[in-house]
Structures are given as structure tokens and as C-alpha cells.
Design a protein around this motif. Sequence first.
Motif, mmCIF file in Angstrom:
data_model
loop_
_atom_site.group_PDB
_atom_site.id
_atom_site.type_symbol
_atom_site.label_atom_id
_atom_site.label_comp_id
_atom_site.label_asym_id
_atom_site.label_seq_id
_atom_site.Cartn_x
_atom_site.Cartn_y
_atom_site.Cartn_z
ATOM 1 N N THR A 43 0.613 -1.490 0.248
ATOM 2 C CA THR A 43 0.251 0.303 -0.011
ATOM 3 C C THR A 43 1.176 1.068 0.127
ATOM 4 O OG1 THR A 43 -0.165 -0.292 2.733
ATOM 5 C CG2 THR A 43 -1.282 -0.698 0.949
ATOM 6 N N GLY A 44 1.719 0.939 0.392
ATOM 7 C CA GLY A 44 2.872 2.658 0.342
ATOM 8 C C GLY A 44 3.554 2.779 -0.549
ATOM 9 N N ASP A 45 3.766 1.842 -1.392
ATOM 10 C CA ASP A 45 3.827 1.719 -2.765
ATOM 11 C C ASP A 45 3.237 2.619 -3.870
ATOM 12 O OD1 ASP A 45 6.714 1.054 -3.337
ATOM 13 O OD2 ASP A 45 5.903 -0.941 -2.336
ATOM 14 N N ILE A 46 1.786 1.747 -3.634
ATOM 15 C CA ILE A 46 0.910 2.000 -4.489
ATOM 16 C C ILE A 46 0.179 3.812 -3.730
ATOM 17 C CG2 ILE A 46 -1.976 2.085 -4.592
ATOM 18 C CD1 ILE A 46 -1.671 -0.951 -3.633
ATOM 19 N N ASN A 76 10.393 10.109 -13.325
ATOM 20 C CA ASN A 76 9.152 9.650 -12.669
ATOM 21 C C ASN A 76 8.244 8.213 -13.331
ATOM 22 O OD1 ASN A 76 7.386 12.440 -10.735
ATOM 23 N ND2 ASN A 76 8.967 12.590 -12.235
ATOM 24 N N LEU A 77 7.766 8.048 -14.507
ATOM 25 C CA LEU A 77 7.721 6.980 -15.246
ATOM 26 C C LEU A 77 8.974 5.699 -14.610
ATOM 27 C CD1 LEU A 77 6.606 8.211 -19.000
ATOM 28 C CD2 LEU A 77 5.261 7.648 -16.673
ATOM 29 N N ALA A 95 6.942 2.661 -12.049
ATOM 30 C CA ALA A 95 7.731 0.929 -12.550
ATOM 31 C C ALA A 95 8.305 0.442 -11.368
ATOM 32 C CB ALA A 95 9.140 1.371 -14.500
ATOM 33 N N ASP A 96 9.307 1.215 -10.505
ATOM 34 C CA ASP A 96 10.206 0.967 -9.413
ATOM 35 C C ASP A 96 8.929 0.458 -8.278
ATOM 36 O OD1 ASP A 96 12.496 0.572 -10.848
ATOM 37 O OD2 ASP A 96 13.183 2.441 -9.779
#
Length: 548
Positions: free
Chosen positions: A427-430, A532-533, A537-538
Motif C-alpha cells: 500500500t505504501g508503494d501504491i 517519474n515513469l 515502474a520501480d
Amino acid sequence: MDAMEYVLAVVALLAGLGAFLFGFKVLSDNIEKLATNRLRSWFDKTGKSRLAGVGIGAGVTAIIQSSSATTVMVVGFVNAGLMSLFQATTVIMGANIGTTVTAYFSVIADIPFIEIITLFTCVGIFMDMLCKKEKAKTIGMMLAGLGLVFLGLEYMGMAMDDFAQQDIVKDFLISVDNRLVLLLAGVIITGIVQSSSAVTTLIVQMVAAGLTIGDPSNSGVLFLVLGTNIGTCVTALLSSVGANTNAKRAALIHLMFNVFGTVIFSIFLLCWPGFMSATLGNWFADDPGLQIALFHTFFNVVCTCIFLPFAQLFVKAATKLIREKKGAQTPENDCAALDERLIKSPSVAVNQANIAAAHMADLAMQSLRLSFEGFITQDTEKKEQVDALNARVFEMEKRIVAYLIKISSQDISLSDEKLISAIHHATGDIIRIGELSDNITKYTRNCRRDGIDFSKGVIKSLQEMFGKIDTLYQRAMDVFDKKDVTAIKAVDSVEEEIDAARKSMVKDHIRRLNEGKCKPASSGVFINLVGNLERAADHINYMAHAFD
């Protein structure tokens, strides 16, 4: 029997009842803990046929020893949109059959090996204290609960034997011959205890001790049993408070099934008051407790046979009685999977949190796509849609985290603990993906403001890069949502392609700058955009690896 003996008998009865109820809860909770990894897959099979739904409802309830727990889970699944109302109806019917198994504990309590079973309490406690493996601890507590159940039954049986010898007690129970009063007593007592199994078991104990409830010539005790079936609906009705419309309908169907069945059987018993003595009383004359347990099973099996062909009518009636409320998209809609009713079944609840997190990821990806489309078309109005999606993503993150914390407060397995940790990280990455989409809307605004545009070749290379991000997301969701860890290699492979694409695009941009083909003002926007793109992806990659 003097006053002190009466007091001691009442104390023994209450102590036995307390041990039974506590043991019943410990047994149920730990069996459920062992079984819940498969509960969701079992419930998924209910769509195949009506009989499959009934069978799974009966089987699950017999295993976890609680129709209330099964019905609450069903209400939760309906609330989350994971089970249709028709599926829920068949499972509820089956749950009513499965719950009758508990009453037979009391029937077998007279078998000589009962003393050995009560020793399970000690064995189970030592297993929990000394074993290191979580599964062994759970089995230990399950055995301890089973031992307490029979220990409680033993104490209740002794108390009932004392009461059965007193004329004043026997005369009072026989005098309560008003069948409506007995029916309402069954409803009220079960509504308070919230377990028809526990109340029916107590009735079996009383009858087995020689106590007669109501007038035996008109099957008075059976009306008390019928009342327990209505009283058990209280749990599902309470659980539907605050739920969506379909969940309320599922609880209503549970109530209708038991009320209609009770009405039919009440009329039947009024027309044939000697039913008990002519059938079960004749066949099992030496075991009155077994007669009650069998009647409880007979009632629910017959009602299921009568009503199962009309399951769709139950659904239509509930739909007519409880109308759908129309409204806009709300956080409650996004977080429907996070049903509080399921927290008592941690493995099921964790799966629901995972479903909600997958939906959150879809919203964040929609936001990223919209922001990128807005940049390509130089449409600054996309920002409003992106902001609305991000607001939903951020709200979902708060609710998912709060839900996970509540699950963690339960007695959870190591596998569930690992999954909770993975969802926390994901959820942190989302959230980061949503923030990056907001950044891209700012680059669109800057391009419009400063009159910056890009060649068709640059636009094509950007679109190809984003196409790879879309592919990466699909591969990542195979891991995130479907738990296919073999897809990790594909995720890493696509992510490496995106990293290489960013380096190549920046290199080409610098070459074009040196050749004078690009305006210097475009550098900041272009390099930040592809950066940013690549960062998005990361974070998609990290989402997948959280479950590796």
C-alpha cells in the motif's frame, strides 16, 4: 434438598454452563483458525449448484461448530460483493443443518470414555505451553476447548441430576405447558446467548437428566427447540447493521428461513401433538436426550428440503422488502471488502484486505494512465479526474491500514502475519504511484504554460515506455492478486526493459539538444517525466516483491 444444596446445584450448573460456553468458543475459534485458509475456496464452490451450497454450508458449520460464525461470514462476503444473494441463501440453509451437530456432544457425554476426553483440557494446555510450532499450539488449544466442553457437560449433568430429584423443580417445568410461552422462551434465551447450539445442548442435558419441560402429551419441549432456531438469527441481524443492502437481505433470508420453518412445524405439532411419543419417543425410548438432538436435525433438514427449491423466491422477497439505495461512489464502496464481521476469521479477513489493496492499486494505475494521457494530449483538465482518483487511493490506504491493525490484534497465524506485512508494504508503494501521477499533471500544466511540445518520435517513444509499464503492472498483479510467485521473473525482466528505455530516451534527448533539435526549456520536463515513469515502474516492481 435444603437451601444451601439448591445454591450449590445452581452454582454447579452455572459453572458447567460457563465451562461449556468457554470451551465451545475456544474449540470453535481454533478449528476455524486451522480451517480458514480453505474457507474462502470452499465458499467459492457454492455457485455450482444449490446442493453444493447446502453441503458446504453444513460442512463448514459442522467443522467450526457455529452457524452464527458461518452466517456472519456469509453476510460479510455478500457485503463485499464476493457472494451472490442466491449463493448466500443455500449456504445459510446448510449452516442450519450443520449447527445441529453440537447437540450430539451432550448425547455422547454418557459414554464411559468421557473422563478421558476431559483430560484433553490438560493435554491441550501443555501443548500450547510447550510446543513451538504454531499449528501444534492451535491443535493444543482445540483439544483444550474440546475437553472443557465435555467437562462443562459433566458439571451440568450432575446439577441436572440433582434438580431432577426435586418435585418442586419437576412440577414447575411441567407446569409451563403454554406452547407459545415455550417458543418465545427459546427465542429470547438463544437471542441472549447467541448460540442455538448451546441452548439446545442445555435442553438435551435437562431432558437426559429426567426433567420434563412442558406437557409431554403435546410435545411442549419441541416448541422450546423451535424457538432457538429463530433466536439464533439475532447474531446475523446485528452483523448486518451498517452493511450494504445485499448483506441486510442475506440476514433477512436467514430470519425468513427459520421463522417460516418454525411456523410450519408449529402448525404440524399443533395438529399432531403426539408426534414425539409416536415417532422418536417410540424408537429411542431409553434416550430422551437423543430424541431432542434428532428432532433438531430433523427440523432443519426438512426445512431445507422444503425451501431449497424456492431459494430464488427468498431472494426476490428479500429484494422487494429491502430496496436498493442509489448513491454516488463513496469510500465505503471502494472499501466494501474490508468487512468488520470477518475480522474474527483472520485468514478470511487478510484475504479481504488483499482484495481491497488490489482495488487500490487499480485506482492508482488508472490515475497514472489518466495523467499520462493528459500529458500526451496536453489536456490539463485531466488533473481534476486524477485528483479525484488519488483522493480515493489515499482514503483507501488509511482504511486498509486500520483494518490490518485490527486483524493483527487477533490470534493470527505466521502466514497471515507475513501477508499482512506484505500488504502494508504494497500500500505504501501504491501511494507513491498516485503521487507520481500528480507530478505528471504538473508537467502537463508547465508545457501548456510555456508552449513546450514534443515531436511525434518522442511521443511514440514515451507511449512505448508506458506500454511496458502497463505490461509490468499486469505481471505484478499476477503476483499481488493471484499469488503467482513464478511471475516475479517476468516482473523483473519488464522492469529492466523500462530502466533501459529511460536511459536510452535521456541519452537521445541530450543528443537532440546538442544538435539543436530540441528546445532547452523542454529538458526539465522531459527528463523529470521519464524519471517519474521509471520510478512508478520501480514501485510496481516493489509491490510484486512484497509477496515474494
